[in-house]
Design a protein around this motif. Structure first.
Motif, mmCIF file in Angstrom:
data_model
loop_
_atom_site.group_PDB
_atom_site.id
_atom_site.type_symbol
_atom_site.label_atom_id
_atom_site.label_comp_id
_atom_site.label_asym_id
_atom_site.label_seq_id
_atom_site.Cartn_x
_atom_site.Cartn_y
_atom_site.Cartn_z
ATOM 1 N N SER A 155 -7.195 5.329 1.239
ATOM 2 C CA SER A 155 -6.935 6.518 0.425
ATOM 3 C C SER A 155 -7.626 6.441 -0.930
ATOM 4 C CB SER A 155 -5.430 6.705 0.212
ATOM 5 O OG SER A 155 -4.893 5.625 -0.524
ATOM 6 N N THR A 156 -7.784 7.605 -1.529
ATOM 7 C CA THR A 156 -8.251 7.725 -2.906
ATOM 8 C C THR A 156 -7.042 7.607 -3.836
ATOM 9 O OG1 THR A 156 -7.922 10.118 -3.004
ATOM 10 C CG2 THR A 156 -10.048 9.331 -2.152
ATOM 11 N N PRO A 157 -7.253 7.394 -5.135
ATOM 12 C CA PRO A 157 -6.108 7.405 -6.061
ATOM 13 C C PRO A 157 -5.366 8.742 -6.053
ATOM 14 C CG PRO A 157 -7.973 6.323 -7.079
ATOM 15 C CD PRO A 157 -8.483 6.924 -5.795
ATOM 16 N N SER A 158 -6.107 9.854 -6.041
ATOM 17 C CA SER A 158 -5.427 11.147 -6.034
ATOM 18 C C SER A 158 -4.718 11.407 -4.709
ATOM 19 C CB SER A 158 -6.423 12.280 -6.339
ATOM 20 O OG SER A 158 -7.524 12.238 -5.457
ATOM 21 N N GLY A 159 -5.152 10.723 -3.643
ATOM 22 C CA GLY A 159 -4.478 10.853 -2.355
ATOM 23 C C GLY A 159 -3.406 9.803 -2.131
ATOM 24 N N SER A 160 -3.155 8.960 -3.139
ATOM 25 C CA SER A 160 -2.181 7.884 -2.958
ATOM 26 C C SER A 160 -0.756 8.393 -2.851
ATOM 27 C CB SER A 160 -2.296 6.876 -4.115
ATOM 28 O OG SER A 160 -1.927 7.465 -5.354
ATOM 29 N N THR A 161 -0.508 9.639 -3.253
ATOM 30 C CA THR A 161 0.830 10.216 -3.151
ATOM 31 C C THR A 161 1.061 10.898 -1.809
ATOM 32 O OG1 THR A 161 0.025 12.223 -4.229
ATOM 33 C CG2 THR A 161 1.061 10.574 -5.640
ATOM 34 N N TYR A 163 -0.259 10.480 2.497
ATOM 35 C CA TYR A 163 0.033 9.609 3.633
ATOM 36 C C TYR A 163 0.190 8.154 3.187
ATOM 37 C CZ TYR A 163 -0.271 8.135 8.567
ATOM 38 O OH TYR A 163 -0.009 7.624 9.812
ATOM 39 N N ASN A 164 -0.620 7.740 2.245
ATOM 40 C CA ASN A 164 -0.558 6.372 1.725
ATOM 41 C C ASN A 164 0.838 6.018 1.237
ATOM 42 O OD1 ASN A 164 -1.760 3.846 0.257
ATOM 43 N ND2 ASN A 164 -0.801 5.034 -1.369
ATOM 44 N N LYS A 165 1.475 6.922 0.510
ATOM 45 C CA LYS A 165 2.816 6.653 -0.014
ATOM 46 C C LYS A 165 3.820 6.508 1.118
ATOM 47 C CE LYS A 165 6.407 8.408 -3.107
ATOM 48 N NZ LYS A 165 7.475 8.377 -2.080
ATOM 49 N N LEU A 167 3.311 5.234 3.876
ATOM 50 C CA LEU A 167 3.092 3.927 4.496
ATOM 51 C C LEU A 167 3.494 2.773 3.585
ATOM 52 C CD1 LEU A 167 -0.424 4.612 6.075
ATOM 53 C CD2 LEU A 167 1.761 4.454 7.298
ATOM 54 N N GLY A 168 4.055 3.084 2.426
ATOM 55 C CA GLY A 168 4.460 2.049 1.487
ATOM 56 C C GLY A 168 3.389 1.640 0.513
ATOM 57 N N GLY A 169 2.328 2.440 0.420
ATOM 58 C CA GLY A 169 1.262 2.141 -0.526
ATOM 59 C C GLY A 169 1.666 2.464 -1.952
ATOM 60 N N ALA A 170 0.900 1.939 -2.891
ATOM 61 C CA ALA A 170 1.177 2.170 -4.310
ATOM 62 C C ALA A 170 0.665 3.539 -4.737
ATOM 63 C CB ALA A 170 0.521 1.085 -5.148
ATOM 64 N N ILE A 171 1.308 4.120 -5.742
ATOM 65 C CA ILE A 171 0.824 5.353 -6.357
ATOM 66 C C ILE A 171 -0.123 4.970 -7.482
ATOM 67 C CG2 ILE A 171 1.442 7.410 -7.669
ATOM 68 C CD1 ILE A 171 4.073 7.486 -6.191
ATOM 69 N N LEU A 172 -1.361 5.415 -7.382
ATOM 70 C CA LEU A 172 -2.382 5.086 -8.377
ATOM 71 C C LEU A 172 -2.718 6.314 -9.202
ATOM 72 C CD1 LEU A 172 -4.891 2.993 -6.215
ATOM 73 C CD2 LEU A 172 -2.930 2.176 -7.537
ATOM 74 N N ILE A 181 -6.133 0.396 0.750
ATOM 75 C CA ILE A 181 -5.981 0.201 2.189
ATOM 76 C C ILE A 181 -4.517 -0.073 2.489
ATOM 77 C CG2 ILE A 181 -6.759 -1.090 4.210
ATOM 78 C CD1 ILE A 181 -9.109 -2.104 2.454
ATOM 79 N N ALA A 182 -3.917 0.734 3.355
ATOM 80 C CA ALA A 182 -2.520 0.546 3.747
ATOM 81 C C ALA A 182 -2.430 0.400 5.264
ATOM 82 C CB ALA A 182 -1.662 1.722 3.281
ATOM 83 N N GLU A 183 -1.559 -0.476 5.712
ATOM 84 C CA GLU A 183 -1.404 -0.746 7.139
ATOM 85 C C GLU A 183 -0.399 0.208 7.776
ATOM 86 O OE1 GLU A 183 -2.038 -5.615 6.726
ATOM 87 O OE2 GLU A 183 -0.107 -4.771 7.378
ATOM 88 N N MET A 184 -0.640 0.498 9.044
ATOM 89 C CA MET A 184 0.316 1.251 9.853
ATOM 90 C C MET A 184 0.906 0.303 10.900
ATOM 91 S SD MET A 184 -1.906 4.668 10.691
ATOM 92 C CE MET A 184 -2.990 5.377 9.472
ATOM 93 N N ALA A 185 2.151 -0.094 10.682
ATOM 94 C CA ALA A 185 2.885 -0.903 11.649
ATOM 95 C C ALA A 185 2.066 -2.080 12.161
ATOM 96 C CB ALA A 185 3.355 -0.028 12.819
#
Length: 264
Positions: A155-161, A163-165, A167-172, A181-185
């Motif tokens: 994801s991009t930083p603006s896209g971190s909120t 699908y990334n979020k 998946l447990g990704g950080a908000i940038l 990069i965030a993992e799916m299961a």
């Protein structure tokens, strides 16, 4: 100035679209849906996302501004009651340009000499069509890990909120020139092991994914789904291009985060 207005397609958005177009024409601006200097979207973040892809070949010359007719958006920051105010700003007020980084995705397929290049405003995902995805992950030309699981989201930083979020990704903050990069299961046991945490890569680092198992691969770029029978590699990095937003007033990112996810 040349402008165009796009709508989500519902009655409320279509009515606002026509009002904005009429008002700006009355102010002496020119309507041009081929080479606009400003694209005004009426609907939501999805409407602006579509407009971004429609004009992705004009990113250096086109600025975007969004009006949301539904829930508060991260890209669409004006509301219908503010249409007259926004129109006056566009017609009469110098505006600030805010640039956010984009994701470059290069896909190379087995048996094909040419590669595909895409730009994402939010994210790119890679999944297998049936069964788990097994893929090497190289970072900056060096092997990092072998992933096994449902898939990966870059994801991009603006896209971190988005699908990334989920998946447990950080908000940038969207001003950071980076990708995540965030993992799916992911599968983690004595045989398979991944880092298990989202990875944030800076602008000068490239991520290269190489599927290992014999499965059909599905790639998404924002809201577009690209099905590929066999993928040799998928390369992700911060793109040289940036998306440009027209700002007529402060639009604090963390305030948007709070109002979207915390505020009742």
């Amino acid at each position: 100035m040349k402008f165009m207005v796009t709508s989500r397609g519902d009655d409320v958005s279509n009515t606002l679209q026509q009002r904005i177009k009429r008002y700006l024409l009355d102010f002496g601006l020119s309507y041009d849906d081929e080479k606009p200097e400003m694209v005004i979207t009426v609907g939501g973040d999805g409407t602006l996302l579509q407009a971004f892809h429609d004009y992705s070949d004009r990113l250096e010359d086109t600025a975007f501004v969004g009006i949301h007719t539904g829930h508060l958006g991260f890209y669409a920051d004006w509301v219908p009651d503010e249409v007259e105010k926004l129109v006056i700003h566009i017609a009469k007020t110098p505006y600030q340009i805010v640039e956010y980084p984009l994701l470059e995705v290069v896909i190379r397929q087995e048996g094909m000499a040419n590669s595909e290049r895409h730009l994402a405003l939010n994210e790119c995902t890679i999944k297998s069509i049936g069964g788990s995805l097994v893929s090497t992950i190289d970072i900056k030309g060096e092997p990092f890990e072998v992933f096994r699981g449902d898939g990966l989201c870059v994801s991009t930083p603006s896209g971190s909120t988005a699908y990334n979020k989920a998946l447990g990704g950080a908000i940038l903050h969207p001003s950071l020139a980076s990708i995540q990069i965030a993992e799916m299961a992911s599968i983690n046991n004595r045989v398979y092991r991944t880092v298990g945490s989202p990875l944030v890569l800076p602008q000068h680092h490239t991520c290269l994914l190489k599927p290992l198992n014999d499965v059909d691969i599905q790639v998404t770029v924002d809201h577009y789904t690209l099905e590929h029978r066999r993928i040799k590699s998928l390369q992700c990095r911060v793109a040289e291009e940036k998306v440009r937003f027209a700002r007529f007033r402060p639009f604090p990112f963390w305030k948007r985060v709070r109002e979207s996810f915390i505020r009742e």
